[in-house]
Write a protein that holds these residues in place. Structure first.
Motif, mmCIF file in Angstrom:
data_model
loop_
_atom_site.group_PDB
_atom_site.id
_atom_site.type_symbol
_atom_site.label_atom_id
_atom_site.label_comp_id
_atom_site.label_asym_id
_atom_site.label_seq_id
_atom_site.Cartn_x
_atom_site.Cartn_y
_atom_site.Cartn_z
ATOM 1 N N PRO A 189 -3.409 -6.236 -9.530
ATOM 2 C CA PRO A 189 -4.876 -6.102 -9.452
ATOM 3 C C PRO A 189 -5.380 -4.692 -9.152
ATOM 4 O O PRO A 189 -6.110 -4.106 -9.942
ATOM 5 C CB PRO A 189 -5.250 -7.087 -8.343
ATOM 6 C CG PRO A 189 -4.168 -8.116 -8.384
ATOM 7 C CD PRO A 189 -2.918 -7.377 -8.749
ATOM 8 N N ASP A 190 -4.995 -4.134 -8.027
ATOM 9 C CA ASP A 190 -5.509 -2.812 -7.645
ATOM 10 C C ASP A 190 -4.919 -1.711 -8.510
ATOM 11 O O ASP A 190 -5.598 -0.736 -8.836
ATOM 12 C CB ASP A 190 -5.216 -2.531 -6.170
ATOM 13 C CG ASP A 190 -6.005 -3.454 -5.251
ATOM 14 O OD1 ASP A 190 -7.052 -3.963 -5.706
ATOM 15 O OD2 ASP A 190 -5.580 -3.685 -4.108
ATOM 16 N N ARG B 35 -6.669 -1.508 -11.875
ATOM 17 C CA ARG B 35 -7.971 -0.842 -11.756
ATOM 18 C C ARG B 35 -7.792 0.667 -11.659
ATOM 19 O O ARG B 35 -8.533 1.445 -12.286
ATOM 20 C CB ARG B 35 -8.710 -1.356 -10.521
ATOM 21 C CG ARG B 35 -10.063 -0.697 -10.306
ATOM 22 C CD ARG B 35 -10.650 -1.019 -8.937
ATOM 23 N NE ARG B 35 -11.905 -0.304 -8.745
ATOM 24 C CZ ARG B 35 -11.984 0.974 -8.400
ATOM 25 N NH1 ARG B 35 -10.878 1.688 -8.237
ATOM 26 N NH2 ARG B 35 -13.169 1.548 -8.241
ATOM 27 N N ASP B 36 -6.819 1.114 -10.856
ATOM 28 C CA ASP B 36 -6.579 2.553 -10.714
ATOM 29 C C ASP B 36 -6.182 3.183 -12.039
ATOM 30 O O ASP B 36 -6.599 4.302 -12.369
ATOM 31 C CB ASP B 36 -5.498 2.806 -9.666
ATOM 32 C CG ASP B 36 -5.975 2.484 -8.247
ATOM 33 O OD1 ASP B 36 -7.194 2.357 -8.061
ATOM 34 O OD2 ASP B 36 -5.120 2.334 -7.361
ATOM 35 N N GLY C 209 0.801 -1.224 0.000
ATOM 36 C CA GLY C 209 0.000 0.000 0.000
ATOM 37 C C GLY C 209 0.828 1.265 0.000
ATOM 38 O O GLY C 209 0.360 2.320 0.439
ATOM 39 N N ARG D 127 -10.534 -6.353 -18.095
ATOM 40 C CA ARG D 127 -10.777 -5.786 -16.761
ATOM 41 C C ARG D 127 -12.103 -5.011 -16.755
ATOM 42 O O ARG D 127 -12.855 -5.050 -15.771
ATOM 43 C CB ARG D 127 -9.619 -4.880 -16.363
ATOM 44 C CG ARG D 127 -9.667 -4.407 -14.919
ATOM 45 C CD ARG D 127 -8.463 -3.544 -14.600
ATOM 46 N NE ARG D 127 -7.227 -4.310 -14.563
ATOM 47 C CZ ARG D 127 -6.805 -4.997 -13.508
ATOM 48 N NH1 ARG D 127 -7.536 -5.005 -12.396
ATOM 49 N NH2 ARG D 127 -5.669 -5.649 -13.546
#
Length: 367
Positions: free
Chosen positions: A233-234, A237-238, A193, A274
Motif C-alpha cells: 500500500p504505502d 503510493r510512494d 518502516g 491507485r
C-alpha cells in the motif's frame, strides 16, 4: 580439545579443514551440516562470553569465523581451473549453512557483508550448476536472515533478472522462488518502516535500461519487481508520487515483446486504479502535474499502444478535475488524440465519440 578444535586461529589449518569439509565428504549435505554446526558453536562461545561463562575469548572464535568466511569467498570467486564446479557449488551451499548456523547473532551480521555479495555474484556465472547453487544459497540465507538481508537485495534483484534471460522458461520458475522470498523480505521491511526504496528503484531501472532485444525475460523480471512493490500500500503510493521514472519506464515497454508488454500493461493499470482512489480523496496539484508530464511525454512517440495507455490516464485525470492544469500541454495532447483516432483500426478500443469527449475536455484551457 573442543575449544582447540573450535578456535583454529591458524589460517592455514582453517583453510585445510574447510577444503576437507567441502571436498572429501561423500554427501554434500554432510559437509554443509558440519559448517552449520561450526556456526552454532561460534555463537555458543559468543553467548557464553556475554553471560560471563568460561569460554575462549570472542577474539579467537571471531578470528576463526573470519578465516572460514575468507576462504569460502576465495573458493566461490576463484577463477582457477583447479577449482571445479563441484567444489564451488558445495562452498555456496556451505556458505548458506554457515549463515544459518550463525543466525541473528552479532557475529553473523558482521559476516554478511563478506559472504552475501560473493553468493550474489555467482548467480550470473556461466555454469548452470553454479547459477542454481547460488540461487539455492541465497534463498536459504533470505529465509533465515530476513530484513537483515535488505542492503543486498538491490544487487540480488539485478542478478536474478539477468539470470532470467540466460535460462530456459521452465528454469525461470526456480528463479521466481528466489525473487518471491526476497519480495517477502521487502514486505516485512516496509511494514516495519525500514524500507529504503531508492536503491531498489535504481536497480530496477538499471535492468530495464541496459537490456537489449535478447533480454526480454530480464525486463519482465524487473517489471515483476515493480508489480510486487506496487502491491504494498504505502510503497505503491510512494512509487506513483515520487518515482515518475518508473512509470515512464513501464510506458516505454508497451508494444515491445509480448511477455514484457502484458506485464507492463497490467502494472500500469494497477497504478491507474491507485490514481483513481487517490483522486477521489483529493490529490496535490504537484502530484497531478507530474502525471500530466508523464502523459505528455508519450505524445511524440510512434506507438499507438503507448498513446492508448496515455489517454486512459488522461481520461482519469480529467475526471478528477485536472483539466485546467493541462495548460501548455493541450496542443500536444490534442495531437495525440487525433493520431490515436486515426490508428483506431490498429488499437480497436477507443470509439470516436469517446475520444471527442476527451478532446473537448482537454481543449477547455484554450477556451
Amino acid at each position: 580439545e573442543h575449544h582447540k578444535k573450535l578456535n583454529m586461529i591458524d589460517e592455514a589449518s582453517t583453510a585445510a579443514w574447510l577444503l576437507d569439509v567441502l571436498r572429501t565428504r561423500d554427501s554434500r549435505r554432510a559437509g554443509v551440516t558440519e559448517l552449520e554446526q561450526r556456526g552454532r558453536e561460534i555463537v555458543s562461545v559468543e553467548i557464553q562470553h556475554a553471560s560471563g561463562g568460561r569460554a575462549p575469548s570472542p577474539t579467537e572464535s571471531e578470528e576463526t569465523l573470519i578465516h572460514i568466511a575468507k576462504h569460502l569467498v576465495l573458493i566461490i570467486t576463484s577463477m582457477a581451473t583447479d577449482t571445479g564446479d563441484s567444489l564451488k557449488a558445495n562452498a555456496l551451499c556451505g556458505t548458506a549453512s554457515l549463515i544459518v548456523g550463525l543466525g541473528n547473532s552479532i557475529c553473523g551480521s558482521r559476516t554478511l557483508p563478506t559472504l552475501v555479495p560473493a553468493v550474489i555474484s555467482c548467480i550470473t556465472a556461466d555454469s548452470p550448476r553454479i547459477q542454481f547453487a547460488a540461487c539455492e544459497s541465497l534463498y536459504n540465507i533470505a529465509r533465515v536472515m530476513r530484513t537483515r538481508l535488505m542492503p543486498f537485495i538491490p544487487a540480488a534483484l539485478e542478478a536474478t533478472c539477468t539470470l532470467r534471460s540466460r535460462v530456459f522458461p521452465v528454469e525461470r520458475e526456480f528463479v521466481g522462488l528466489v525473487d518471491r522470498v526476497l519480495q517477502d523480505v521487502i514486505g516485512e521491511a516496509a511494514a516495519a518502516g525500514r524500507l529504503a526504496l531508492r536503491p531498489l528503484v535504481h536497480s530496477i531501472l538499471i535492468v530495464i535500461h541496459q537490456a537489449d532485444a535478447q533480454s526480454a525475460a530480464a525486463v519482465a523480471g524487473a517489471v515483476g519487481w515493480v508489480a510486487a512493490l506496487e502491491s504494498l500500500p504505502d510503497v505503491g503510493r510512494d512509487l506513483l508520487v515520487d518515482y515518475p521514472e518508473i512509470l515512464k519506464a513501464l510506458f516505454d515497454q508497451l508494444g515491445t515483446a509480448d511477455e514484457v508488454h502484458y506485464e507492463a500493461t497490467a502494472v500500469l493499470h494497477e497504478f491507474l486504479e491507485r490514481v483513481r482512489k487517490m483522486a477521489s480523496l483529493g490529490m496535490e496539484a504537484s502530484h497531478v502535474q507530474r502525471l500530466i508530464l508523464l502523459i505528455t511525454s508519450q505524445c511524440h512517440c510512434s506507438s499507438p499502444m503507448r498513446w492508448e495507455m496515455a489517454v486512459a490516464w488522461l481520461e482519469c485525470l480529467i475526471a478528477a478535475g485536472a483539466g485546467p492544469l493541462l495548460g501548455e500541454h493541450t496542443p500536444d495532447l490534442l495531437d495525440m488524440l487525433l493520431r490515436l483516432a486515426r490508428a483506431s483500426d490498429e488499437v480497436g478500443r477507443w470509439p470516436a465519440e469517446q475520444l471527442h469527449r476527451i478532446a473537448t475536455a482537454v481543449a477547455v484551457p484554450l477556451q
